[in-house]
Design an enzyme around this catalytic site. Structure first.
Site, short mmCIF file in Angstrom:
data_model
loop_
_atom_site.label_atom_id
_atom_site.label_comp_id
_atom_site.label_asym_id
_atom_site.label_seq_id
_atom_site.Cartn_x
_atom_site.Cartn_y
_atom_site.Cartn_z
N CYS A 79 0.84 -1.21 0.00
CA CYS A 79 0.00 0.00 0.00
C CYS A 79 0.87 1.26 0.00
CB CYS A 79 -0.99 -0.04 1.15
SG CYS A 79 -2.32 1.19 0.98
N HIS A 183 -3.70 -4.78 -0.48
CA HIS A 183 -3.30 -5.38 0.80
C HIS A 183 -3.38 -6.91 0.70
CE1 HIS A 183 -3.19 -1.78 3.44
NE2 HIS A 183 -4.05 -1.30 2.55
N GLU A 185 -2.63 -9.00 2.93
CA GLU A 185 -3.10 -9.51 4.22
C GLU A 185 -4.60 -9.39 4.38
OE1 GLU A 185 -2.52 -5.12 5.00
OE2 GLU A 185 -1.64 -6.67 3.72
#
Length: 202
Positions: A79, A183, A185
């Site tokens: 990001c 992202h 994650e």
């Protein structure tokens, strides 16, 4: 077990990234100690917030970070961390980035589309790289950003479209510095596979 250091420079979604990397069987250290960066098998540069704040906060780590990258070890920017890899950003006035990858960070143009670009969107994988091993072209990943990266085709690993086409993922010439505007994650099984691929690179 691979030792991964997440750089804690005060701006980042650290715990979610840590959990994703631990799911990939890595030993994860969240640290501001330059020695931890130097001794790591891989380094992650996360980030959520303003570009200028991020570059100010990362200043104490610049020498060790440049040395780490020159050694050929893998670095993943996520990001804001992805944007910091670039030459410069227009956020908050023109600011210099880390310069690992040539390109600019630009605000999305005013249009009918909402800014920030937030939510799931598909990516087009534009060149092969170990970070995308086993990832299908057109896979959906999760974005939250108001600025996007513009770079040349040689340094773009994947693209995405949101009013404009932008580099959703980038790489340096040597192949060891990778950025993802999305992202991993927060991107489900696709994101976990990307993090697992990063650990394998380390």
């Amino acid at each position: 077990m691979k030792q991964i250091t997440i750089i804690d420079y005060g701006l980042g979604n650290l715990r979610s990234v840590q959990k994703g990397l631990e799911h990939a069987k890595a030993s994860v250290n969240i640290s501001i100690d330059p020695a931890d960066i130097e001794n790591s098998d891989g380094v992650v540069l996360p980030g959520v917030g303003a570009f200028s704040d991020a570059m100010s906060n990362i200043k104490p780590f610049l020498d060790v970070l440049y040395g780490y990258v020159e050694s050929g070890k893998p670095l993943l920017g996520i990001c804001l961390g992805h944007q910091m890899l670039m030459t410069n950003s227009e956020e908050g006035g023109m600011r210099d980035g880390l310069g690992f990858i040539p390109g600019n960070v630009i605000r999305f143009p005013h249009s009918k589309l909402k800014v920030p670009h937030m939510g799931w969107n598909s990516i087009n994988i534009t060149q092969q790289h170990p970070i995308y091993e086993g990832i299908e072209d057109g896979s959906y990943v999760y974005f939250v950003h108001s600025y996007y990266v513009s770079t040349d085709d040689d340094h773009a690993l994947a693209s995405c479209e949101y009013g404009v086409e932008f580099a959703a993922s980038v790489v340096n010439e040597e192949g060891n510095v990778i950025g993802t505007q999305f992202h991993p994650e927060k991107s489900g099984e696709v994101g976990l596979r990307i993090l697992s691929n990063f650990v394998k690179m380390c």
